[in-house]
Write a protein that holds these residues in place. Structure first.
Motif, PDB file in Angstrom:
ATOM      1  N   ALA A   1       0.830  -1.207   0.000  1.00 55.92           N
ATOM      2  CA  ALA A   1       0.000   0.000   0.000  1.00 55.92           C
ATOM      3  C   ALA A   1       0.861   1.252   0.000  1.00 55.92           C
ATOM      4  N   GLY A   2       1.904   1.286   0.834  1.00 59.02           N
ATOM      5  CA  GLY A   2       2.765   2.458   0.922  1.00 59.02           C
ATOM      6  C   GLY A   2       3.512   2.754  -0.355  1.00 59.02           C
ATOM      7  N   ALA A   3       3.731   1.736  -1.170  1.00 61.81           N
ATOM      8  CA  ALA A   3       4.471   1.927  -2.422  1.00 61.81           C
ATOM      9  C   ALA A   3       3.607   2.523  -3.527  1.00 61.81           C
ATOM     10  N   PHE A   4       2.299   2.668  -3.286  1.00 60.75           N
ATOM     11  CA  PHE A   4       1.416   3.173  -4.339  1.00 60.75           C
ATOM     12  C   PHE A   4       0.526   4.307  -3.851  1.00 60.75           C
ATOM     13  N   VAL A   5       1.028   5.082  -2.884  1.00 60.58           N
ATOM     14  CA  VAL A   5       0.298   6.261  -2.414  1.00 60.58           C
ATOM     15  C   VAL A   5       0.904   7.486  -3.086  1.00 60.58           C
ATOM     16  N   PHE A   6       0.189   8.098  -4.009  1.00 59.16           N
ATOM     17  CA  PHE A   6       0.697   9.271  -4.708  1.00 59.16           C
ATOM     18  C   PHE A   6      -0.014  10.510  -4.180  1.00 59.16           C
ATOM     19  N   GLY A   7       0.758  11.491  -3.702  1.00 59.49           N
ATOM     20  CA  GLY A   7       0.201  12.793  -3.327  1.00 59.49           C
ATOM     21  C   GLY A   7      -0.569  12.748  -2.022  1.00 59.49           C
ATOM     22  N   SER A   8      -1.891  12.763  -2.101  1.00 54.81           N
ATOM     23  CA  SER A   8      -2.726  12.822  -0.911  1.00 54.81           C
ATOM     24  C   SER A   8      -2.695  11.510  -0.153  1.00 54.81           C
ATOM     25  N   GLY A   9      -2.596  11.612   1.175  1.00 60.88           N
ATOM     26  CA  GLY A   9      -2.606  10.411   1.990  1.00 60.88           C
ATOM     27  C   GLY A   9      -3.904   9.643   1.879  1.00 60.88           C
ATOM     28  N   LEU A  10      -4.987  10.340   1.483  1.00 56.38           N
ATOM     29  CA  LEU A  10      -6.268   9.658   1.322  1.00 56.38           C
ATOM     30  C   LEU A  10      -6.249   8.643   0.191  1.00 56.38           C
TER      31      LEU A  10
END
Length: 402
Positions: free
Chosen positions: A238-247
């Motif tokens: 999951a952490g490897a595919f969070v772009f920009g907004s934490g949401l």
């Protein structure tokens, strides 16, 4: 402190005018008092570190912000890690990242302990009755802002967005390969290799044809290595595919946590997102709360570590080369595609979470009122809205759930 190599693109513009301890103290304070989400947090860093203190040059700040926007990882945390890297390299990046994340991690662990201890009490149920409904409105408004900012009038990005919304709603789960396919597709269409040309008349067909093929979720993590290992692998993905907004992490987590692994109930998941809204620091610190619910304090530590480790590694590895390669059209096109898919996933998650959380007229009204307040008064702090929703929940929950 080791100086940069001669071929290191990230050169020191000046010798540092601050100590490593001062850097740590600043990020501890920001992590403790920094409300307002990623946009506000990156604004605080510029105001404090560039304008007021002069520790970081404008050029270094802009370069760090560009990397944080292009690379996967929570925006504010990744920028903080980069700014720590500027003068103190890996040690500075590590200190800045830990100092920024630690205060909110301690807070969410404390809230998780209270939640697991008193979650059955009527007053806490009443608080989350109001807060959960308000959170749906907050996520909806964030999805609206992201859509306006990232899509514009680009038909290809809108096609990706709509496909992502539909797939998220239908599958109720994270679609990692959809994000990757979207990035590759936009790269090939907008900035293809010299020997590859795509005719404009086939653009929309290509978008739907390729994205329609990508409907499988991330494979389930191994169950034989123990629960903590499962947690680490899942949250690292999951952490490897969070772009920009934490949401953006919300649609990634929902399907795996609630539907696939059955680690949380739907209500527990929405409550976890609510906790992220009422605490300072990065929104994705909600993973610490979730980890605590799944496997107590060790689970909280493993989940938080796994979530932030990818963005930390990407930052310290990419920083020396980003100045040289970060502005390439292919990289920008790939990120635009991923961002469009992520925005669609957030919008889809609003629908998925909303139809399970807005269960009666009061919760529906709370979500609508929250959306209206954010629309009309754009500078109202989100924690203040959440606090108001908690008070409303305390007042009306005994009336609707006697």
């Amino acid at each position: 402190m080791n100086g940069p190599a001669l071929d290191d693109p990230v050169q020191l513009h000046t010798t540092p005018t601050y100590s490593l301890w001062q850097l740590a103290s600043y990020f501890l304070k920001l992590g403790t008092l920094g409300f307002g989400g990623p946009v506000a947090l990156v604004g605080y860093m510029r105001r404090d570190l560039v304008e007021k203190r002069g520790w970081i040059t404008e050029a270094d700040y802009k370069e760090g912000l560009a990397l944080a926007q292009l690379a996967p990882g929570p925006l504010a945390a990744q920028l903080g890690i980069y700014l720590g890297y500027v003068h103190y390299r890996v040690l500075g990046a590590t200190v800045a990242g830990l100092a920024f994340i630690m205060p909110s991690f301690v807070m969410v662990v404390g809230l998780a302990l209270a939640y697991t201890s008193f979650g059955g009490l009527s007053w806490m149920q009443a608080v989350f009755y109001g807060v959960s409904a308000s959170v749906i409105g907050i996520i909806a408004f964030s999805a609206y802002k992201l859509t306006n900012k990232t899509l514009g009038r680009n038909r290809l990005l809108w096609a990706i967005f709509l496909v992502s919304v539909i797939i998220t709603v239908l599958t109720e789960s994270e679609q990692v390969f959809l994000f990757l396919a979207a990035g590759i597709l936009v790269w090939l269409v907008k900035a293809p290799p010299r020997y590859w040309r795509v005719k404009p008349k086939n653009t929309n067909l290509s978008a739907f044809s390729l994205l329609a093929l990508v409907t499988d979720s991330v494979p389930a993590v191994s169950s034989g290595a123990g629960l903590l290992w499962d947690i680490f692998v899942y949250f690292a993905q999951a952490g490897a595919f969070v772009f920009g907004s934490g949401l953006a992490i919300v649609p990634f987590l929902y399907g795996g946590l609630v539907n696939d692994n059955h680690w949380l109930t739907n209500q527990q998941f929405v409550d976890s997102v609510a906790v992220a809204m009422i605490t300072p620091g990065p929104v994705v610190i909600t993973t610490g709360f979730i980890g605590f619910l799944v496997a107590s304090f060790p689970g909280a530590c493993v989940a938080a570590l796994a979530t932030f480790l990818p963005c930390y590694l990407i930052t310290v590895i990419a920083a020396p080369y980003f100045h040289k390669y970060g502005k390439l059209p292919g990289i920008k096109a790939f990120v635009n595609g991923v961002t469009a898919a992520a925005t669609g996933a957030i919008t889809g998650s609003v629908i998925v979470l909303g139809r399970r959380t807005l269960v009666d007229i009061p919760t529906g009204l709370l979500a609508i009122i929250t959306l209206g307040v954010l629309w009309r008064f754009k500078k109202v702090p989100e924690p203040l809205i959440v606090l108001g929703a908690a008070l409303v929940g305390l007042a009306i929950y005994p009336l609707v759930r006697p």
